[in-house]
Write a protein that holds these residues in place. Sequence first.
Motif, short mmCIF file in Angstrom:
data_model
loop_
_atom_site.label_atom_id
_atom_site.label_comp_id
_atom_site.label_asym_id
_atom_site.label_seq_id
_atom_site.Cartn_x
_atom_site.Cartn_y
_atom_site.Cartn_z
N GLN A 88 72.14 55.15 32.04
CA GLN A 88 70.73 54.92 32.35
C GLN A 88 70.48 53.45 32.64
OE1 GLN A 88 68.58 53.16 30.05
NE2 GLN A 88 66.77 53.32 31.36
N LEU A 89 71.17 52.57 31.91
CA LEU A 89 71.01 51.14 32.11
C LEU A 89 71.50 50.74 33.50
CD1 LEU A 89 70.13 48.52 30.67
CD2 LEU A 89 72.49 48.25 29.92
N GLN A 90 72.63 51.30 33.94
CA GLN A 90 73.15 51.00 35.27
C GLN A 90 72.18 51.47 36.35
OE1 GLN A 90 76.02 49.12 35.46
NE2 GLN A 90 75.67 49.20 33.27
N ASN A 91 71.67 52.68 36.21
CA ASN A 91 70.78 53.23 37.22
C ASN A 91 69.43 52.52 37.28
OD1 ASN A 91 72.63 55.16 38.08
ND2 ASN A 91 71.92 56.70 36.62
N SER A 92 69.04 51.89 36.16
CA SER A 92 67.73 51.24 36.14
C SER A 92 67.66 50.04 37.07
CB SER A 92 67.39 50.80 34.70
OG SER A 92 68.23 49.72 34.29
N TYR A 93 68.84 49.52 37.46
CA TYR A 93 68.86 48.35 38.33
C TYR A 93 68.78 48.71 39.82
CZ TYR A 93 70.36 45.37 34.43
OH TYR A 93 70.41 44.67 33.26
N VAL A 94 68.99 49.97 40.16
CA VAL A 94 69.13 50.36 41.56
C VAL A 94 67.93 49.96 42.41
CG1 VAL A 94 69.35 52.32 43.14
CG2 VAL A 94 70.81 52.17 41.11
N PRO A 95 66.68 50.23 41.99
CA PRO A 95 65.55 49.83 42.84
C PRO A 95 65.50 48.33 43.09
CG PRO A 95 64.84 51.42 41.18
CD PRO A 95 66.23 51.01 40.81
N LEU A 96 65.82 47.53 42.06
CA LEU A 96 65.83 46.07 42.24
C LEU A 96 66.91 45.67 43.23
CD1 LEU A 96 64.93 43.20 41.45
CD2 LEU A 96 66.51 43.34 39.50
N PHE A 97 68.09 46.27 43.10
CA PHE A 97 69.18 45.94 44.01
C PHE A 97 68.81 46.29 45.45
CE2 PHE A 97 73.26 45.67 41.28
CZ PHE A 97 72.59 44.88 40.36
N LYS A 98 68.20 47.45 45.64
CA LYS A 98 67.85 47.90 46.99
C LYS A 98 66.85 46.95 47.65
CE LYS A 98 70.08 51.91 47.27
NZ LYS A 98 71.08 52.19 48.34
N SER A 99 65.96 46.37 46.86
CA SER A 99 64.90 45.53 47.43
C SER A 99 65.32 44.07 47.58
CB SER A 99 63.64 45.60 46.56
OG SER A 99 63.89 45.04 45.27
N THR A 100 66.44 43.69 46.99
CA THR A 100 66.87 42.29 47.02
C THR A 100 67.69 42.00 48.28
OG1 THR A 100 66.92 42.14 44.60
CG2 THR A 100 68.20 40.50 45.81
N LYS A 101 67.34 40.92 48.95
CA LYS A 101 68.07 40.51 50.16
C LYS A 101 69.20 39.53 49.81
CE LYS A 101 65.26 42.90 52.67
NZ LYS A 101 65.70 44.22 53.18
N HIS A 102 68.92 38.60 48.90
CA HIS A 102 69.92 37.58 48.56
C HIS A 102 70.18 37.60 47.07
CE1 HIS A 102 71.30 33.08 48.68
NE2 HIS A 102 72.31 33.92 48.52
N PHE A 103 71.39 37.95 46.69
CA PHE A 103 71.81 37.95 45.30
C PHE A 103 72.56 36.64 45.02
CE2 PHE A 103 71.43 42.31 46.50
CZ PHE A 103 71.17 43.05 45.37
N ARG A 104 72.19 35.97 43.95
CA ARG A 104 72.96 34.84 43.47
C ARG A 104 73.42 35.18 42.06
NH1 ARG A 104 68.13 32.57 45.38
NH2 ARG A 104 68.26 31.15 47.16
N VAL A 105 74.72 35.12 41.81
CA VAL A 105 75.27 35.50 40.51
C VAL A 105 76.18 34.39 40.02
CG1 VAL A 105 76.59 37.20 39.20
CG2 VAL A 105 75.21 37.94 41.17
N TYR A 106 75.95 33.95 38.78
CA TYR A 106 76.87 33.01 38.14
C TYR A 106 77.38 33.67 36.87
CZ TYR A 106 78.56 29.35 35.07
OH TYR A 106 79.34 28.62 34.19
N SER A 107 78.71 33.68 36.71
CA SER A 107 79.30 34.30 35.53
C SER A 107 80.41 33.41 34.96
CB SER A 107 79.88 35.67 35.87
OG SER A 107 80.46 36.25 34.71
N PRO A 108 80.26 32.95 33.73
CA PRO A 108 81.28 32.09 33.13
C PRO A 108 82.45 32.85 32.52
CG PRO A 108 79.45 32.31 31.63
CD PRO A 108 79.07 33.08 32.87
N THR A 109 82.27 34.14 32.21
CA THR A 109 83.28 34.85 31.42
C THR A 109 83.73 36.18 32.00
OG1 THR A 109 81.52 35.85 30.08
CG2 THR A 109 82.52 33.82 29.24
N LEU A 110 82.95 36.76 32.90
CA LEU A 110 83.25 38.10 33.41
C LEU A 110 83.31 38.12 34.93
CD1 LEU A 110 80.69 40.16 31.28
CD2 LEU A 110 83.16 40.00 30.86
N VAL A 111 84.05 39.08 35.46
CA VAL A 111 83.93 39.40 36.87
C VAL A 111 82.54 40.01 37.07
CG1 VAL A 111 84.75 40.89 38.73
CG2 VAL A 111 86.39 39.76 37.20
N PRO A 112 81.75 39.56 38.02
CA PRO A 112 80.40 40.12 38.22
C PRO A 112 80.44 41.63 38.40
CG PRO A 112 80.65 38.11 39.50
CD PRO A 112 82.02 38.44 38.94
#
Length: 283
Positions: free
Chosen positions: A100-124
Motif C-alpha cells: 500500500q505504501l508503494q502504491n500511494s506514491y503512484v499519483p505523485l510520480f505520474k504528475s512529477t516532471k523532474h525528480f531529484r533524488v539524493y541518497s547517502p546509503t541506498l540505491v534509489p
Amino acid sequence: MPISPSSSAQAAREAVAHRLRDLRADAGITGPELAARCGWSHPKTYRIEGARTPPSADDIRRWCDACGAAGQADDIIVQSRHAESMYVEWRRRARTGLKQLQNSYVPLFKSTKHFRVYSPTLVPGLLQTEGYALGLMSSITTFRDIPNDVAEAVAARLERSRILHEAGHRFSMVIEEPALYYRLGDNDAMAAQLGYLLTAGALPSVSLGIIPTARPERPMWPQELFHVYDDALVSVELLAARVQVTQPSEIALYIKAFEQLRSMAVYGADARALIVKALDTLR
C-alpha cells in the motif's frame, strides 16, 4: 549548521507554542499560574511553550480559557493539527503492509516532471532491482513488525519504476559511493543491482551521479535521504517518519543542497568505473 530534516514540521509546532505563550504573556499570568488554572503541573506549561510537547485539543481549550481568549481556541487547534500532520508516521502508513505504501506514491510520480533524488546509503527506489528491493523490504518488515507482503510490495515497486521509460519525466539522481557497497542481499542480488545501475545510468531520461568517497574536498556534507518532486514538494525519509516539506523557502534550500551535491558527483565513464570497482569486490 546542518539542515534539519523536520524543519517545516518543527517550525509549525513552534508557531503554535509561540502563539500560546503570547496569549499567556498578554494575559499577564505566569507559567505556574496558568498551570494552576488549567489543572496540570507547571513543567507541562513550559514543555508546551518550548514546543517539546504538542498540546491536545483539550489542552488548548483550557489554555485559552485560562487566558480569557476562549474565542481563539478553535483556530489554534486547527493550526496545531496541521503542524502534527506534517509528520507522516511510517507505522501508520505501513500498517497494512508495504504494498500500500508503494502504491500511494503512484499519483505523485505520474504528475512529477523532474525528480531529484539524493541518497547517502541506498540505491534509489526507482533504480532498485528485484533482489535488492526484496532484501531491503524484508529488513524493514522485520524491524517494524508489520504485515509481511514483501513479494507484493517488491512487485509494486518494480511496476512503479516503469515510469523511467515513460515520456515526459526527467530523473536526476545522486548517491554516495558507500551505497554501492552496503549489502542488502546476497552476492548475486548485489551483482544484479550494480549491473543494472550500469544500464539504468545510460537511459536518456536518467542522470546518475556518484559522489566518490575519496573526493578531496566537500563543500556540502552528507545529508539525509531526500526526494524533490518538481519544485513543489520535498520528501525526507527518516527512521520514524517521512517529513514533507512544502514551504517554498525550504524547498529552495533543498534544491540548493541538491545542486551542490550534484556538482560533487562524477558521471558517465567515471561513475561506471566506481560501479565496476564495487562489482569487483563481489568476486
